[in-house]
Structures are given as structure tokens and as C-alpha cells.
Write a protein that holds these residues in place. Sequence first.
Motif, PDB file in Angstrom:
ATOM      1  N   SER A 355      -9.172 -17.551  -0.280  1.00  0.00           N
ATOM      2  CA  SER A 355      -8.863 -18.944   0.063  1.00  0.00           C
ATOM      3  C   SER A 355      -7.380 -19.261  -0.065  1.00  0.00           C
ATOM      4  CB  SER A 355      -9.662 -19.895  -0.841  1.00  0.00           C
ATOM      5  OG  SER A 355     -11.046 -19.773  -0.610  1.00  0.00           O
ATOM      6  N   THR A 356      -6.600 -18.335  -0.584  1.00  0.00           N
ATOM      7  CA  THR A 356      -5.154 -18.524  -0.713  1.00  0.00           C
ATOM      8  C   THR A 356      -4.457 -17.962   0.519  1.00  0.00           C
ATOM      9  OG1 THR A 356      -4.664 -16.399  -1.773  1.00  0.00           O
ATOM     10  CG2 THR A 356      -5.449 -18.192  -3.191  1.00  0.00           C
ATOM     11  N   GLY A 357      -3.139 -18.024   0.515  1.00  0.00           N
ATOM     12  CA  GLY A 357      -2.375 -17.465   1.619  1.00  0.00           C
ATOM     13  C   GLY A 357      -2.557 -15.977   1.812  1.00  0.00           C
ATOM     14  N   GLU A 358      -3.090 -15.287   0.783  1.00  0.00           N
ATOM     15  CA  GLU A 358      -3.374 -13.861   0.930  1.00  0.00           C
ATOM     16  C   GLU A 358      -4.467 -13.620   1.960  1.00  0.00           C
ATOM     17  OE1 GLU A 358      -1.755 -11.442  -0.222  1.00  0.00           O
ATOM     18  OE2 GLU A 358      -0.778 -12.054  -2.085  1.00  0.00           O
ATOM     19  N   GLY A 359      -5.426 -14.543   2.032  1.00  0.00           N
ATOM     20  CA  GLY A 359      -6.551 -14.339   2.922  1.00  0.00           C
ATOM     21  C   GLY A 359      -7.327 -13.091   2.543  1.00  0.00           C
ATOM     22  N   PHE A 360      -7.938 -12.488   3.547  1.00  0.00           N
ATOM     23  CA  PHE A 360      -8.736 -11.272   3.336  1.00  0.00           C
ATOM     24  C   PHE A 360      -8.375 -10.308   4.463  1.00  0.00           C
ATOM     25  CE2 PHE A 360     -12.618  -8.713   3.819  1.00  0.00           C
ATOM     26  CZ  PHE A 360     -12.770  -8.255   2.527  1.00  0.00           C
ATOM     27  N   ASN A 361      -7.337  -9.509   4.204  1.00  0.00           N
ATOM     28  CA  ASN A 361      -6.768  -8.652   5.236  1.00  0.00           C
ATOM     29  C   ASN A 361      -7.264  -7.232   5.034  1.00  0.00           C
ATOM     30  OD1 ASN A 361      -4.367  -7.016   6.528  1.00  0.00           O
ATOM     31  ND2 ASN A 361      -4.389  -9.073   7.390  1.00  0.00           N
ATOM     32  N   GLU A 362      -8.400  -6.918   5.623  1.00  0.00           N
ATOM     33  CA  GLU A 362      -9.157  -5.715   5.262  1.00  0.00           C
ATOM     34  C   GLU A 362      -8.631  -4.456   5.939  1.00  0.00           C
ATOM     35  OE1 GLU A 362     -13.831  -4.699   4.510  1.00  0.00           O
ATOM     36  OE2 GLU A 362     -13.328  -5.921   6.249  1.00  0.00           O
ATOM     37  N   ILE A 363      -8.592  -3.374   5.127  1.00  0.00           N
ATOM     38  CA  ILE A 363      -8.322  -2.031   5.637  1.00  0.00           C
ATOM     39  C   ILE A 363      -9.638  -1.286   5.829  1.00  0.00           C
ATOM     40  CG2 ILE A 363      -7.346   0.208   5.081  1.00  0.00           C
ATOM     41  CD1 ILE A 363      -5.103  -1.481   5.701  1.00  0.00           C
ATOM     42  N   GLN A 364     -10.405  -1.170   4.774  1.00  0.00           N
ATOM     43  CA  GLN A 364     -11.725  -0.535   4.812  1.00  0.00           C
ATOM     44  C   GLN A 364     -12.413  -0.777   3.478  1.00  0.00           C
ATOM     45  OE1 GLN A 364     -12.078   3.313   6.760  1.00  0.00           O
ATOM     46  NE2 GLN A 364     -13.508   4.056   5.223  1.00  0.00           N
ATOM     47  N   ALA A 365     -13.749  -0.931   3.533  1.00  0.00           N
ATOM     48  CA  ALA A 365     -14.563  -1.057   2.324  1.00  0.00           C
ATOM     49  C   ALA A 365     -14.085  -2.177   1.412  1.00  0.00           C
ATOM     50  CB  ALA A 365     -14.627   0.272   1.559  1.00  0.00           C
ATOM     51  N   ASN A 366     -13.611  -3.279   2.000  1.00  0.00           N
ATOM     52  CA  ASN A 366     -13.132  -4.451   1.283  1.00  0.00           C
ATOM     53  C   ASN A 366     -11.839  -4.222   0.507  1.00  0.00           C
ATOM     54  OD1 ASN A 366     -16.187  -6.359   0.470  1.00  0.00           O
ATOM     55  ND2 ASN A 366     -15.217  -5.853   2.416  1.00  0.00           N
ATOM     56  N   TYR A 367     -11.158  -3.100   0.731  1.00  0.00           N
ATOM     57  CA  TYR A 367      -9.777  -2.958   0.266  1.00  0.00           C
ATOM     58  C   TYR A 367      -8.877  -3.717   1.234  1.00  0.00           C
ATOM     59  CZ  TYR A 367     -10.741   0.482  -3.374  1.00  0.00           C
ATOM     60  OH  TYR A 367     -11.177   1.109  -4.519  1.00  0.00           O
ATOM     61  N   THR A 368      -7.878  -4.418   0.695  1.00  0.00           N
ATOM     62  CA  THR A 368      -7.064  -5.299   1.525  1.00  0.00           C
ATOM     63  C   THR A 368      -5.570  -5.081   1.303  1.00  0.00           C
ATOM     64  OG1 THR A 368      -7.124  -7.043  -0.166  1.00  0.00           O
ATOM     65  CG2 THR A 368      -8.836  -7.112   1.537  1.00  0.00           C
ATOM     66  N   LEU A 369      -4.791  -5.595   2.261  1.00  0.00           N
ATOM     67  CA  LEU A 369      -3.346  -5.678   2.104  1.00  0.00           C
ATOM     68  C   LEU A 369      -3.002  -7.014   1.471  1.00  0.00           C
ATOM     69  CD1 LEU A 369      -1.963  -4.317   5.502  1.00  0.00           C
ATOM     70  CD2 LEU A 369      -2.154  -3.112   3.327  1.00  0.00           C
ATOM     71  N   THR A 370      -2.113  -6.993   0.494  1.00  0.00           N
ATOM     72  CA  THR A 370      -1.698  -8.218  -0.181  1.00  0.00           C
ATOM     73  C   THR A 370      -0.188  -8.200  -0.394  1.00  0.00           C
ATOM     74  OG1 THR A 370      -2.099  -7.237  -2.364  1.00  0.00           O
ATOM     75  CG2 THR A 370      -3.896  -8.516  -1.385  1.00  0.00           C
ATOM     76  N   GLY A 371       0.352  -9.382  -0.650  1.00  0.00           N
ATOM     77  CA  GLY A 371       1.767  -9.510  -0.938  1.00  0.00           C
ATOM     78  C   GLY A 371       2.599  -9.646   0.318  1.00  0.00           C
ATOM     79  N   PRO A 372       3.841 -10.108   0.163  1.00  0.00           N
ATOM     80  CA  PRO A 372       4.691 -10.388   1.330  1.00  0.00           C
ATOM     81  C   PRO A 372       5.086  -9.159   2.130  1.00  0.00           C
ATOM     82  CG  PRO A 372       5.910 -10.660  -0.719  1.00  0.00           C
ATOM     83  CD  PRO A 372       4.482 -10.496  -1.103  1.00  0.00           C
ATOM     84  N   HIS A 373       4.924  -7.962   1.560  1.00  0.00           N
ATOM     85  CA  HIS A 373       5.226  -6.744   2.312  1.00  0.00           C
ATOM     86  C   HIS A 373       4.019  -5.812   2.325  1.00  0.00           C
ATOM     87  CE1 HIS A 373       9.469  -7.208   3.337  1.00  0.00           C
ATOM     88  NE2 HIS A 373       9.583  -7.881   2.201  1.00  0.00           N
ATOM     89  N   GLY A 374       2.828  -6.399   2.292  1.00  0.00           N
ATOM     90  CA  GLY A 374       1.640  -5.560   2.376  1.00  0.00           C
ATOM     91  C   GLY A 374       1.603  -4.742   3.648  1.00  0.00           C
ATOM     92  N   TYR A 375       2.006  -5.326   4.752  1.00  0.00           N
ATOM     93  CA  TYR A 375       1.883  -4.676   6.047  1.00  0.00           C
ATOM     94  C   TYR A 375       2.823  -3.486   6.220  1.00  0.00           C
ATOM     95  CZ  TYR A 375       6.112  -7.261   7.399  1.00  0.00           C
ATOM     96  OH  TYR A 375       7.391  -7.770   7.480  1.00  0.00           O
ATOM     97  N   ASP A 376       3.992  -3.502   5.569  1.00  0.00           N
ATOM     98  CA  ASP A 376       4.959  -2.427   5.821  1.00  0.00           C
ATOM     99  C   ASP A 376       5.356  -1.662   4.562  1.00  0.00           C
ATOM    100  OD1 ASP A 376       6.506  -4.328   4.576  1.00  0.00           O
ATOM    101  OD2 ASP A 376       8.117  -4.314   6.059  1.00  0.00           O
ATOM    102  N   GLN A 377       4.660  -1.920   3.440  1.00  0.00           N
ATOM    103  CA  GLN A 377       4.995  -1.174   2.226  1.00  0.00           C
ATOM    104  C   GLN A 377       3.759  -0.726   1.453  1.00  0.00           C
ATOM    105  OE1 GLN A 377       7.783  -3.342  -0.253  1.00  0.00           O
ATOM    106  NE2 GLN A 377       9.312  -3.507   1.365  1.00  0.00           N
ATOM    107  N   GLU A 378       2.788  -1.607   1.277  1.00  0.00           N
ATOM    108  CA  GLU A 378       1.696  -1.319   0.343  1.00  0.00           C
ATOM    109  C   GLU A 378       0.943  -0.046   0.735  1.00  0.00           C
ATOM    110  OE1 GLU A 378      -2.060  -3.482  -1.925  1.00  0.00           O
ATOM    111  OE2 GLU A 378      -1.292  -4.360  -0.069  1.00  0.00           O
ATOM    112  N   GLY A 379       0.959   0.910  -0.177  1.00  0.00           N
ATOM    113  CA  GLY A 379       0.186   2.133  -0.014  1.00  0.00           C
ATOM    114  C   GLY A 379       0.673   3.067   1.076  1.00  0.00           C
ATOM    115  N   LEU A 380       1.845   2.822   1.648  1.00  0.00           N
ATOM    116  CA  LEU A 380       2.323   3.659   2.751  1.00  0.00           C
ATOM    117  C   LEU A 380       3.125   4.858   2.266  1.00  0.00           C
ATOM    118  CD1 LEU A 380       3.252   0.978   5.430  1.00  0.00           C
ATOM    119  CD2 LEU A 380       1.115   2.215   5.077  1.00  0.00           C
TER     120      LEU A 380
END
Length: 888
Positions: A355-380
Amino acid sequence: MTAIRLINVRPPRIRRCRPMILAAAALLAAAPAYLSPVAHASTASAPFPTILFASPDGSGSSCALWHPCSITGAQARVRSLAQDMSSDIRVELFSGTYRLSAPLQLDARDSGTNGHSVVWAALPGAKPVLSGAEQITGWHQSDPAKNIWSAPAPAGLQTRQLYVDGVRADRASGPLPVRLKKTSTGYTADSDVMAGWRNPSDIEFVYSGGAPYWSLKTGGEGAWTEPRCPVGSISGTTITMAQPCWDNSTLRPQRTDGSGRSYNLVHNGNLGNGSIPAYVDNAYELLDQPGEWYLDQSANTIYYIPRAGENLRWADVEAPVLQQLVTGQGTATAPVHDVTFSGIQFSYATWLTPSTGEGFNEIQANYTLTGPHGYDQEGLCQFIAGGTCPYGAWTKEPGNVSFGYDSDIRFEDDAFVHLGAAGLDLGDGSQNDTVEGSVFTDISGNGLEIGGVDMPEPTTQADHTSGVQVLDNHLYSLPVEYHGGVAIDVGYAEHTLISHNQLDHTAYTAISLGWGGWPDKIKVQATPNYSNNNTVSDNYINDAMQFLADGGGIYTQGITGSSMDTGEHLTGNVITNTLDNGHAMYCDNGCTFWTASGNVLTGNVSNDWGARHADYRPGASGPDPLLVSGNYWWQGDHDSVDGNAVVSGNHVIASVSQAPVSIVRNAGLEPRYRWILADRFGASVPEAPGQVAAFAADGTAYVGWNPTFVDNGSPVTSYTVTAYPGGASATISPADLAKTGYTTISGLTNGTAYTFTVTAHNRIGESAASLPSAAITPTATTTAVPGTPTSVSADPGDGTVSIHFTPPAATGATPIIGYTITAPGIAPVHVTGHDYVWATSGNGLYTVVSGLTNGTAYTFQITADNAVGSSAPASVTATPGPAPVPTP
């Protein structure tokens, strides 16, 4: 009778006298059971347990039978006694709802000592519920025309769930009322109608994945996902989406190596269908169906439309407030240990991050990207400059009951139900835990999580997730909110045993193991990790993949061990009826040292076991090592040896009845646990079906949908499809839907655009209507029939032949609705059903023809069928016969 030591027995209070006397009688009558070996010593040598008592209205810390304490009082008393235990400590819970104002937080001080356990257990016959909800009262009808009722909400209430008499209500949702065009910050709408909606920052857009069922387009980040993002603001026709969810959904950097993948390697990475949502969620203006609700936080008011038979003047309405009910967080040097929970229901917790600005940005199995650089840093990690390590360490969905750095934690005969995140999380450092004889249902996300994905190669043994056993549990009708979740999800773990469970009616995969295999998509080895000796055996899995696609009954990816002996083993499982391009067993990216033997796999599956993948480990060549042997299935692959990948001695069967009785009878719950199949939590009409799609023919519509997988305690008996405008309808049974995958509505007017909704019925009544299909317009069709199926082959079995084929690229005037197989001496076989109408020319299909004579050569002809007619046939010849005995 065995003596039991009671703590601080004092004269009873008058108002508690009768209940306490009855409880004492029950306790004494059950005394031998109390002295059974819950955790350690045998009955003959076990010292008498110390018994404490707690009740929903308990107080103080004496915890006596005549004066029970509260949950927190019991915890304080346990801590005062646990430092020098000479016997088990049992906290006996009376029936009722224990309304927690904060999670019950356990640490090393709450552990058993000196070889004994602390046991939190229901009194004999009691049904204690640990609840994180507030009860909502004071209902009145606020909009008689729409039958909307309202009630005051506690000031500051935040929740994503509401339950009425133990049944989950649905947040108000519906189709987009406008056309959208994507922008860098959100959308431009073709009208300003949404600008007048109340509380725009509470609105969520949902991007549903799933199968491209006829005209249905996917909008997820892969067919196995269903991400959602909140709206930030609406001004006129400008819709600004919340951050960082929007960037994490739409800006995942794409590789330029021709792989078609983003740097996370899981998928192309961004929202499909032009980033246009499938539907809108959580808006008062969409409150129009029985069972829907809306929380107006600014007005501290909850709105609800009752289902038939509900009376809000005396209904029990629960709004979850807490995000966790019980936590047990130890450390590597001071774990939580030797604690048992028995006979307890864990219910009514929420999860507020989506419900926050994080939303629910799913990769697989309910693991998600979070944070302002989730898309280009998290777990890469190594795959992009600035990527965080390790690769694939995305954000895990929390558990409403959660443990980590713990050992010898037991959950037995418990219920995880009415929960808003994952049900139970046994995270990093969980060792020798057991989950047995418990029920998991009505959970928003993953049912049971084991391990994590943040430590593929821990530095100390204490960091390992090891020795977790999941035995004789029933997991069903989940996940109900975040549909990409998994009933049992295992990250990196070792010596896991998942055995004799029943898993049925899941939105996506039933059991998932492993992580970090996607790098093989770019010819790089899967993530090295410590996983080893994980076994999935003798489970019964039915009706998986009921909503999303590209998963399976048992899904595996990544390296599973260091050899075939230490790798993952799947044995004795019975898996039936997976939908939506689902596999029975799925050996996916990087799946290495994987053995599947003696399993039974039948019924509406697009693939029985997945496929070989190249082995990119240093010094390796050929496919990843695997063994697929002695299974009973539809697929019928020929025996083959390709390097370290061996397929041998499998058997083609047409139905479960042709499999060995010993395997079938042994799968699923053992006899002493089968009573939990009768456990139901609330009874109501079914949830509405999903993924509704249609195509048009001459004066006719063909309508397909995914079956309801949440029946709310009573099986679905029929479905009704309704056309708009006009209201023409058709009703079909679940069995007929399973056979065909669709139904038809005739008598429509050519040239008129129609949409369709579907309702499900059970003995209690009719569900709310589904979201409408996309509009279609019947027209006088041409006479074009489909193209001919391609890549036709046949694999013989004992009195059977498995026929494989690929759908034609050209479907003709209308989509394909099935296939027909003929051969001299047999009746025509009509191949229909969900997966056959779903498939495109990119999907391989197969079916089994049975009742054949061994040693006789059969030439089969197969045609593709649409609403106009049948294609030219393709042919294949095969001679059935018994499968060879596999070579040791």
C-alpha cells in the motif's frame, strides 16, 4: 492416572468456576497424552511437565488453572522458569480469540533448556486463535440503492484485508473506466473521470500475468507474476504513479546481447500489454458487488456490500491491524530453540508495504524489487555496474508468523488462515524445524517459506537453513491476493524433507525449490550455493496453476547439490491437472543434479518434467546432470542418454488408475492426518473466476476462463456466463469446463459488441461476477479452417501412445478449440480443454490414446479444429508395447 504439576493453583473466582472445572477435568482425562514425547524424552522417562494456563481475558502472571494469565503474562512466566528447566513447560490455551496488541516476540530467553521444550498448546478440545485484528461494529446502511453499509473504523486504521464471519471480503475493484496512454511518470487518460474519485493515492493498478487466453493480453512482468502499483495522484487526465514502484516496474535496463532479457535475467523485465493495467483495485467508486469493501482512511469509515445471508448487525467483522503475530528471531550465537506450537490458529494479520510507494513489484514467487534503485541495482550483482550482491537477492515477502536463526521449532496441528502476507516463514538460520499436520489456506501470499535467497554461500554453518521437515500438511486455495505466490517456497536450503502433504487449488506453483539459475539464459553458470539433499516425496498435488502460467506442481531451478547423490530428489509424488502452460515437475534454468523417479503425472499438463538445459559450470559440457526414471506419465519421452542427462524406463499412462496402486495410495496425507482435510474456516459463496476471454463466430461467442480455486468451503457446482448487452447466458458444470475449456453463447446479434462475465455457484450461492472480458463482435465468419498441426511425433507405451504436436500458426477464421485424433480400429479422440485452447504455435502439446493392442502398428491422423471446421490432417505411426526395464 499420571500426576501433573500445576503452577500456583488458587481458589477459583466464581465467574470462572465452571469453565475451569471443566478444563481441569479435560486436562486430567488427557493426562497421558500430555506426557507423550513432544520433543525429547520417552514417556517412561519424561519428568512431569510444568503447566501454565492462559485465556483470552487472562491477567496477572500466576498462570494458574483458576486464574489464567494473558499471552504476554504467560511469556513472562515462561522466561522466569526457563533458565533451569527440569521438565517441559506447557502453556495451555483456553478457547477463544487472543487479540494481540503487538506481536508475540520470542528470542533465546523463550527457549527450552536442558533438553526440554517450551510448548504453547491448545487445551484438549479448545480452539485458541491468535489474532492481530480489531473487530468492526456499528454498521448501518449508508446507501440503500446499492446496499452499501458502513461502520466507523478505528482512527488511523491501515489494513488490506477485511473478514466477515471468517470469510475474506474483496477490495472494491473493476475495469478501467478510461483509456490510458503510458508516460514516463504514469499515464494520460482519455477523460478526467478518475480525477473525481475519492482518495486517489489509495487506488492501485493491477497488472495481471497468466496465459494469453485467446484475446486476453498479459500485463505482468512475466506470465508467472501479478505486480501492482499504487497511484500517486490524479489531476485532470494526468495520472502520476507512486514511486519507486513505477520506476521499478518500467525502467529495468535491458541487455543488448540479443538475449531479450533485462539484467535481472528472469524476463524482459517490464510491464507487458503496453504497461496498461488489467484492472483497478481499492476505489470506492468501484464498490458494486456483494462481498466488496472499501476503507476510507481519511474519513475513518469502512464500507461493505453484504453477501446473501450476511447480517452486519451481528456479524463478526474483523480488520487485521498487526503485520506479524508471532516472531522468533535469534542470532547465530543465541538461537531461539526448542519451542512447540500445537493446536493453535494464527489469523488476521495484514501486510502494508504494497500500500506504500513500494507497491508490489514482483520478480517471481512473491519476491519483489524495492527501493529507489530496485530496478537497476537490487540483486544484479556482477551483471551491471552498481548492482548489489548476491545475484537474485531480491526482497522477500515477510511471514505473518516468522522465525530465523532458530532450531527445533515445531508447528503441529496448527492452522495458518486469514493472513495477509506469507503464512509462516522459517528464514535464514532455521534448523531442524518441523511443520506437521497443519493447515494453510486463505493466505494472501506464499503459504510456507523456507530459507532465503540472500546467502547462497554462507560463511558459517549457523547461517544455513537446514533440516526443515514439512510433513502431512494440507495447503490449499492460495495465494488469494498476490497470485504469483507459492504454497511451499524453498530458497537456498539443505536436508529439507517435504513429504506426505496434500496441496490443491493453487493460483500458481504448488512447491518451488531453488534460486539463481537464470544466468544460464546468457550462457553463464547458475549461482553456486549450498543447497543439497532436499527431498520432495509422496505428496499429492492437484489443480495447481489455476490462475497464472509457466510454473508447475513442483518447480526447481538452480544448482541443487554437488552430485546426483546430494542433489534434489523427487519421488513418489502424484501430480494431476496443472493448467496454464503448467508442468507437473518443472526442471527450469540451471536445474542441476536433479532426480525425478517413481512419480505419477497425469491430466491436463503442458509438460511433465521440463527440459534439459546446458551446463555452464566451469569445466562442464552438455546438459545439466539429471535423471528422469521410472515415472508414470502422459509425456512418453523416449529413453535417452545425453551426457549426464538420463531419461530411462518411464511409462506412458492415460490416467492415474493405470499407475501402480502402491504409489497412488501412499501419496498425500498419511491416514492419521487425513482428518485435517475436513478443516474449513468460514463458509460462503465462491470467489469469482478469473482470466475471462472470448472470441466471436457467426452469431456466437466462445467464452473461456480459469476455474475458481477459492471455493470458500463448498465445491463449485456450476458456472454461468452472461453476455452484455442483452443478458444471454449459458451454464456449464466444472467437469464440462475441464473437458472443453470454454462454453458458447448463441443467438447473439452480428455487428454488436459484447462483453462477458462469469459467476461461480456452490451450495451456498452465487459468486460475484468476474471482471468482464474484452469486447468482441460476432460476424458472419469465413470458411477458413486452421492450418495443419506440425512437429507430430509419437511415443509408445503399454497399450498406449503419447502423441506430441505443435499447434499450427494459422488458426483460420476463429481460434482453435481442440484437436481430433483418428486411426483405423479406434473411435475418434477429441482433444479439448483449457491447455489446448490456450496454446499457440510456440507451445508443444501432447495427449495419450489408450486401449490399444500391443504389437500393432497404428497410423494416427490429427487435425486442428475451430468453429468453422477441421484442418488437413498430419500423420504419425507408432506401435504400442511395454516399456523396457530401466538399466540399474
